[in-house]
Every structure is written in C-alpha cells, then in structure tokens.
Design a protein around this motif. Sequence first.
Motif, mmCIF file in Angstrom:
data_model
loop_
_atom_site.group_PDB
_atom_site.id
_atom_site.type_symbol
_atom_site.label_atom_id
_atom_site.label_comp_id
_atom_site.label_asym_id
_atom_site.label_seq_id
_atom_site.Cartn_x
_atom_site.Cartn_y
_atom_site.Cartn_z
ATOM 1 N N PRO A 25 0.833 -1.207 0.000
ATOM 2 C CA PRO A 25 0.000 0.000 0.000
ATOM 3 C C PRO A 25 0.869 1.258 0.000
ATOM 4 N N ALA A 26 0.414 2.254 -0.739
ATOM 5 C CA ALA A 26 1.125 3.536 -0.761
ATOM 6 C C ALA A 26 1.061 4.169 0.624
ATOM 7 N N ARG A 27 2.005 5.020 0.891
ATOM 8 C CA ARG A 27 2.052 5.698 2.179
ATOM 9 C C ARG A 27 2.324 7.177 1.970
ATOM 10 N N ALA A 28 2.246 7.942 3.009
ATOM 11 C CA ALA A 28 2.504 9.382 2.922
ATOM 12 C C ALA A 28 4.005 9.623 2.706
ATOM 13 N N PRO A 29 4.359 10.506 1.774
ATOM 14 C CA PRO A 29 5.782 10.794 1.555
ATOM 15 C C PRO A 29 6.515 11.234 2.818
ATOM 16 N N ALA A 30 5.846 11.952 3.700
ATOM 17 C CA ALA A 30 6.493 12.416 4.932
ATOM 18 C C ALA A 30 6.914 11.261 5.843
ATOM 19 N N SER A 31 6.306 10.087 5.662
ATOM 20 C CA SER A 31 6.653 8.930 6.500
ATOM 21 C C SER A 31 7.855 8.153 5.957
ATOM 22 N N VAL A 32 8.323 8.487 4.766
ATOM 23 C CA VAL A 32 9.471 7.808 4.162
ATOM 24 C C VAL A 32 10.753 8.495 4.630
ATOM 25 N N VAL A 33 11.657 7.702 5.204
ATOM 26 C CA VAL A 33 12.923 8.222 5.711
ATOM 27 C C VAL A 33 13.925 8.280 4.559
ATOM 28 N N VAL A 34 14.721 9.350 4.502
ATOM 29 C CA VAL A 34 15.761 9.488 3.488
ATOM 30 C C VAL A 34 17.112 9.280 4.159
ATOM 31 N N PHE A 35 17.850 8.265 3.699
ATOM 32 C CA PHE A 35 19.180 7.958 4.229
ATOM 33 C C PHE A 35 20.238 8.334 3.201
ATOM 34 N N GLU A 36 21.380 8.802 3.682
ATOM 35 C CA GLU A 36 22.533 9.074 2.821
ATOM 36 C C GLU A 36 23.444 7.849 2.734
ATOM 37 N N ALA A 37 23.290 6.913 3.674
ATOM 38 C CA ALA A 37 24.067 5.672 3.701
ATOM 39 C C ALA A 37 23.142 4.562 4.188
ATOM 40 N N ALA A 38 23.564 3.327 3.993
ATOM 41 C CA ALA A 38 22.745 2.176 4.379
ATOM 42 C C ALA A 38 22.455 2.195 5.886
ATOM 43 N N PRO A 39 21.204 1.950 6.267
ATOM 44 C CA PRO A 39 20.868 1.918 7.698
ATOM 45 C C PRO A 39 21.436 0.660 8.355
ATOM 46 N N GLY A 40 21.507 0.684 9.670
ATOM 47 C CA GLY A 40 22.082 -0.429 10.407
ATOM 48 C C GLY A 40 21.159 -1.617 10.595
ATOM 49 N N GLN A 41 19.884 -1.478 10.305
ATOM 50 C CA GLN A 41 18.954 -2.591 10.489
ATOM 51 C C GLN A 41 18.712 -3.321 9.166
ATOM 52 N N PRO A 42 18.299 -4.582 9.234
ATOM 53 C CA PRO A 42 18.088 -5.363 8.008
ATOM 54 C C PRO A 42 16.971 -4.787 7.128
ATOM 55 N N TYR A 43 17.199 -4.832 5.820
ATOM 56 C CA TYR A 43 16.218 -4.306 4.871
ATOM 57 C C TYR A 43 16.306 -5.066 3.550
ATOM 58 N N THR A 44 15.297 -4.859 2.728
ATOM 59 C CA THR A 44 15.254 -5.426 1.386
ATOM 60 C C THR A 44 15.064 -4.289 0.398
ATOM 61 N N VAL A 45 15.857 -4.291 -0.671
ATOM 62 C CA VAL A 45 15.709 -3.277 -1.727
ATOM 63 C C VAL A 45 14.585 -3.742 -2.640
ATOM 64 N N ILE A 46 13.566 -2.887 -2.818
ATOM 65 C CA ILE A 46 12.425 -3.266 -3.658
ATOM 66 C C ILE A 46 12.419 -2.547 -5.010
ATOM 67 N N ALA A 47 13.193 -1.454 -5.118
ATOM 68 C CA ALA A 47 13.229 -0.719 -6.383
ATOM 69 C C ALA A 47 14.431 0.212 -6.413
ATOM 70 N N ARG A 48 14.800 0.589 -7.614
ATOM 71 C CA ARG A 48 15.832 1.608 -7.848
ATOM 72 C C ARG A 48 15.145 2.754 -8.584
ATOM 73 N N VAL A 49 15.268 3.968 -8.062
ATOM 74 C CA VAL A 49 14.622 5.126 -8.668
ATOM 75 C C VAL A 49 15.702 6.136 -9.055
ATOM 76 N N GLU A 50 15.590 6.650 -10.273
ATOM 77 C CA GLU A 50 16.520 7.663 -10.767
ATOM 78 C C GLU A 50 15.719 8.896 -11.170
ATOM 79 N N SER A 51 16.167 10.057 -10.732
ATOM 80 C CA SER A 51 15.511 11.313 -11.096
ATOM 81 C C SER A 51 16.544 12.264 -11.664
ATOM 82 N N GLN A 52 16.097 13.062 -12.616
ATOM 83 C CA GLN A 52 16.990 14.084 -13.165
ATOM 84 C C GLN A 52 16.189 15.306 -13.558
ATOM 85 N N THR A 53 16.878 16.410 -13.667
ATOM 86 C CA THR A 53 16.232 17.661 -14.042
ATOM 87 C C THR A 53 17.165 18.475 -14.900
#
Length: 118
Positions: free
Chosen positions: A30-58
């Motif tokens: 289910p989609a969630r609110a953008p404000a609830s998504v955390v932005v990391f500059e490096a990998a977090p210390g807890q276990p995770y799964t990568v579900i997608a790769r997103v690229e943006s440009q302007t």
Amino acid sequence: MRRALFMSLCVVAVGCVTSRTHLLDRDVRPARAPASVVVFEAAPGQPYTVIARVESQTVAVFESFEDLRAELRGRAAQLGGDAVIVGPESKETEFIILTTGMFPSEKKKLAGDVIVFR
C-alpha cells in the motif's frame, strides 16, 4: 527584442523533473505518505530489502537536489517503501543555444534504492 530575450530565459528557467523506476520486487504494497518515508545518505544499520531503484533528473535553473530528493521520496511512498537510500549527487553543465545566445544549464541527477525493513 527584450521580449524575445525574456521569453527565451523563461524557457531555460522552467524546470522539469523526470524519474525512472526499476522494480526489483513484484510484491504490491500500500502507498504511504511521503512524509513517512525516511531518506538515508548511507545504508541503515537494520536489516532491509531493496524493492526498487529510482533515478531522477532535471534540467533547470531553479530546480535543486532537494527537489530531486523529494521526487525520490514521493516515488518510494507510492511503492510502499519505508525509506530511500540516496546515492551521490551528480550534475553536468550543458549549453542551450537560442537565437538570443548561448545559456548554461545544469542537468542534475540523483538515484536511490527504495527499501522496506525486515
């Protein structure tokens, strides 16, 4: 003449953010609110799964890397991600040639991995 120059600069100044999403996981979340998504500059210390790769440009004078981060965060929210791990900022200077002259423009790029915590 001044009107033509003004219109040309307006064309250069208008921003446009484009994104591409590469799904790595076919589970629908289910989609969630953008404000609830955390932005990391490096990998977090807890276990995770990568579900997608997103690229943006302007290509814009007034668009910033913060605009690109917001776009990545929004895409992660649409996919139901808990967070996005952003990579390094990248930019190239291009020159736009118009009848009124040559104008520099920066193409900014940012990519990130959308993750869900285990």
